[in-house]
Design a protein around this motif. Structure first.
Motif, PDB file in Angstrom:
ATOM      1  N   ARG A  34       1.017  -1.255  -0.166  1.00 41.62           N
ATOM      2  CA  ARG A  34       0.102  -0.179  -0.214  1.00 41.62           C
ATOM      3  C   ARG A  34       0.717   0.961  -0.109  1.00 41.62           C
ATOM      4  O   ARG A  34       2.247   1.295   0.207  1.00 41.62           O
ATOM      5  CB  ARG A  34      -1.023   0.127   1.427  1.00 41.62           C
ATOM      6  CG  ARG A  34      -2.518  -0.983   1.773  1.00 41.62           C
ATOM      7  CD  ARG A  34      -2.987  -1.724   0.364  1.00 41.62           C
ATOM      8  NE  ARG A  34      -3.399  -2.239   0.130  1.00 41.62           N
ATOM      9  CZ  ARG A  34      -4.556  -3.243   1.036  1.00 41.62           C
ATOM     10  NH1 ARG A  34      -5.115  -1.619   1.214  1.00 41.62           N
ATOM     11  NH2 ARG A  34      -5.093  -3.723   0.704  1.00 41.62           N
ATOM     12  N   VAL A  35       0.100   2.274  -0.493  1.00 36.41           N
ATOM     13  CA  VAL A  35       0.681   3.772  -0.243  1.00 36.41           C
ATOM     14  C   VAL A  35      -0.154   4.379   0.480  1.00 36.41           C
ATOM     15  O   VAL A  35      -1.167   4.174   0.604  1.00 36.41           O
ATOM     16  CB  VAL A  35       0.708   4.435  -1.387  1.00 36.41           C
ATOM     17  CG1 VAL A  35       1.319   5.957  -1.064  1.00 36.41           C
ATOM     18  CG2 VAL A  35       1.621   3.401  -2.769  1.00 36.41           C
ATOM     19  N   CYS A 201      -2.922   7.749  -2.420  1.00 36.75           N
ATOM     20  CA  CYS A 201      -2.263   6.559  -1.207  1.00 36.75           C
ATOM     21  C   CYS A 201      -3.893   6.012  -1.416  1.00 36.75           C
ATOM     22  O   CYS A 201      -5.271   6.256  -1.448  1.00 36.75           O
ATOM     23  CB  CYS A 201      -2.475   8.128   0.080  1.00 36.75           C
ATOM     24  SG  CYS A 201      -1.376   8.620   0.023  1.00 36.75           S
ATOM     25  N   ASP A 202      -3.619   4.644  -1.122  1.00 38.07           N
ATOM     26  CA  ASP A 202      -5.118   3.818  -0.964  1.00 38.07           C
ATOM     27  C   ASP A 202      -5.492   3.143   0.666  1.00 38.07           C
ATOM     28  O   ASP A 202      -5.928   2.310   1.172  1.00 38.07           O
ATOM     29  CB  ASP A 202      -4.419   2.400  -1.842  1.00 38.07           C
ATOM     30  CG  ASP A 202      -3.257   1.682  -1.788  1.00 38.07           C
ATOM     31  OD1 ASP A 202      -2.908   1.821  -0.963  1.00 38.07           O
ATOM     32  OD2 ASP A 202      -2.768   1.352  -2.619  1.00 38.07           O
TER      33      ASP A 202
ATOM     34  N   ASN B  55      -1.401   6.168  -7.872  1.00 45.05           N
ATOM     35  CA  ASN B  55      -1.070   5.335  -7.047  1.00 45.05           C
ATOM     36  C   ASN B  55      -1.067   4.418  -8.175  1.00 45.05           C
ATOM     37  O   ASN B  55      -2.156   3.776  -8.970  1.00 45.05           O
ATOM     38  CB  ASN B  55      -1.653   4.798  -5.813  1.00 45.05           C
ATOM     39  CG  ASN B  55      -1.589   3.539  -5.352  1.00 45.05           C
ATOM     40  OD1 ASN B  55      -0.400   3.004  -5.724  1.00 45.05           O
ATOM     41  ND2 ASN B  55      -1.704   3.455  -4.046  1.00 45.05           N
ATOM     42  N   ASN B  57      -1.339   1.152  -8.054  1.00 40.22           N
ATOM     43  CA  ASN B  57      -2.462  -0.260  -7.817  1.00 40.22           C
ATOM     44  C   ASN B  57      -4.291   0.568  -7.885  1.00 40.22           C
ATOM     45  O   ASN B  57      -4.659  -0.277  -8.042  1.00 40.22           O
ATOM     46  CB  ASN B  57      -2.463  -0.473  -5.801  1.00 40.22           C
ATOM     47  CG  ASN B  57      -1.309  -0.907  -5.284  1.00 40.22           C
ATOM     48  OD1 ASN B  57      -0.236  -0.822  -6.536  1.00 40.22           O
ATOM     49  ND2 ASN B  57      -0.982  -0.471  -4.142  1.00 40.22           N
ATOM     50  N   THR B  58      -3.597   2.029  -8.250  1.00 44.16           N
ATOM     51  CA  THR B  58      -5.766   1.981  -8.906  1.00 44.16           C
ATOM     52  C   THR B  58      -5.095   1.821 -10.071  1.00 44.16           C
ATOM     53  O   THR B  58      -6.801   1.743 -10.296  1.00 44.16           O
ATOM     54  CB  THR B  58      -5.485   3.972  -8.519  1.00 44.16           C
ATOM     55  OG1 THR B  58      -5.341   4.190  -7.445  1.00 44.16           O
ATOM     56  CG2 THR B  58      -6.594   4.096  -9.145  1.00 44.16           C
TER      57      THR B  58
END
Lengths: 304, 135
Positions: A34-35, A201-202, B55, B57-58
């Motif tokens: 994660r961020v 950020c997630d 991000n 991941n997004t």
């Protein structure tokens, strides 16, 4: 439940500075990959948490595990696997950029010189420049580059983009995101800029008064909060399963930012989706800590 | 291999929609309007994070969702490509008709002196009243 491995796991973690607590009853789990953003006012415990995670400060209470291990100044293994960037961005001002890179290479077995040089080339920072001649934004970029070139599994960044102009800030965050894309590093960073949080950020951890008041996936947070508003009918009770985080009343009506656990179907209320910024602001304004340090809150539906 | 489409993502922090959903919607929109066609390659995750501050991941998440919806397909080592099956093929005519109707409505509203903010508000209300139908 089989969870993804955590990069940072705190249970009832606390840090006491003489009479005051810098961080108290902090329980949270930040998953790998994660961020994660730590947000909260100055003095809310963000830097304290990061410094303990980096092994620079010892906890006064509770336990902390970073990449599954207990961080301490002697934990050599973690020193290589974790990159920590202090708020003050320590650089040797009289060094040239190339000398800073060599210094980093000598001190870090996992150093990747190509990564460092590529980043600096993308940012147009010449290797022969003296650090003291670089702008504040460029110094921040060099400091982050040094941290990234270590190729750490976990980056702990204390306000990496503070005091940068908007362009330098964007460049810095993109540099960081490229690294995340390339190396799959996990990141925990502290920041005051809620707009950055929404973009990159997630995972979000909100701190207030040395305690964690909210900690979860951004997507989950956004999906479980709503703004309810109503004109008139000031005393209309809310259905069960709704937790009021922040309420504004006026002579004409009420507006509430709430956490909803179940689908909300009540035509009398207007329902809107808050932005992540609005949600975080509501928790910061409320600032009241929860006992288990995870989610807020103890206010039951409508009773405020 | 087909050429790379000129799709530029953008994020609206005020939308209240999760960033991954915004990317999904933008790809769907590009497909509906014909900017993206069958076989087109979506920008690589690295390209997207270089282009906008987001991000990675997004972006992965959005592409997985597009695959799930049958609009895109990941090909190992190559990237993610638009794959239009008939079931999800855009109905260009219907889309165009709606756009025209909306256009006319806006013109009528302006003639009637309704300001932009009110138009938006009415539009939001209409969308809300018709349930949380997700695309």
């Amino acid at each position: 439940m089989i969870e993804e491995t955590a990069v940072l796991e705190a249970v009832n973690l606390g840090k006491r500075y003489r009479r005051t607590w810098g961080l108290q009853e902090c329980t949270l789990t930040i998953p790998k990959g994660r961020v994660a953003a730590l947000v909260g006012p100055n003095g809310s415990g963000k830097s304290t948490l990061l410094r303990m995670a980096a092994g620079l400060q010892e906890p006064s209470a509770g336990t902390l595990r970073v990449l599954g291990k207990s961080p301490s100044p002697g934990a050599d293994d973690l020193r290589e696997r974790v990159g920590y960037l202090d708020q003050d961005r320590p650089l040797y001002k009289s060094f040239r950029v190339a000398e800073m890179l060599r210094f980093g290479e000598m001190n870090n077995p996992t150093w990747n010189m190509d990564v460092a040089k590529n980043h600096l080339a993308l940012l147009d920072i010449p290797l022969r420049s003296r650090v003291s001649n670089l702008s504040g934004g460029q110094q921040a970029q060099v400091a982050l580059t040094l941290c990234l070139a270590k190729q750490p599994e976990l980056l702990l960044l204390d306000e990496p983009a503070a005091a940068l102009d908007p362009v330098a800030r964007e460049d810095l965050l993109r540099l960081l995101m490229r690294q995340v894309a390339d190396s799959e590093s996990s990141v925990v960073l502290s920041t005051h800029a809620l707009s950055d949080v929404a973009a990159i950020c997630d995972y979000v951890v909100v701190l207030a008064h040395a305690r964690v008041v909210l900690s979860n996936d951004t997507e989950y947070i956004v999906e479980t909060h709503r703004i309810l508003s109503i004109v008139g009918d000031g005393d209309l009770a809310l259905p069960p399963g709704i937790t009021v985080i922040h309420e504004q009343r006026s002579a004409r009506g009420r507006s509430l930012l709430v956490r909803v656990e179940l689908p909300f179907n009540d035509d009398r209320w207007r329902v809107d989706r808050p932005t992540l910024e609005e949600i975080v602001m509501a928790y910061l304004r409320k600032g009241s800590p929860h006992r288990d340090g995870r989610d807020v809150d103890e206010t039951e539906s409508g009773a405020r | 291999m087909s050429q790379r489409p000129s799709l530029t993502f953008r994020l609206d922090p005020q939308s209240g929609l999760a960033p991954y959903r915004q990317l999904v919607d933008q790809v769907r929109h590009a497909v509906r309007t014909g900017l993206l066609r069958d076989g087109d390659q979506l920008p690589s995750v690295r390209d997207v994070v270089t282009q906008i501050t987001i991000n990675p991941n997004t972006v992965h998440r959005a592409y997985r969702e597009l695959e799930h919806q049958g609009i895109a397909e990941g090909r190992a080592g190559l990237g993610t490509f638009i794959t239009l099956h008939l079931s999800v093929a855009p109905d260009a005519t219907e889309h165009g008709t709606f756009e025209q109707a909306l256009h006319d409505l806006v013109i009528n509203a302006r003639r009637a002196g309704i300001d932009e903010e009110t138009i938006r508000e009415l539009m939001r209300t209409a969308l809300r009243q018709n349930g949380n139908v997700r695309s």
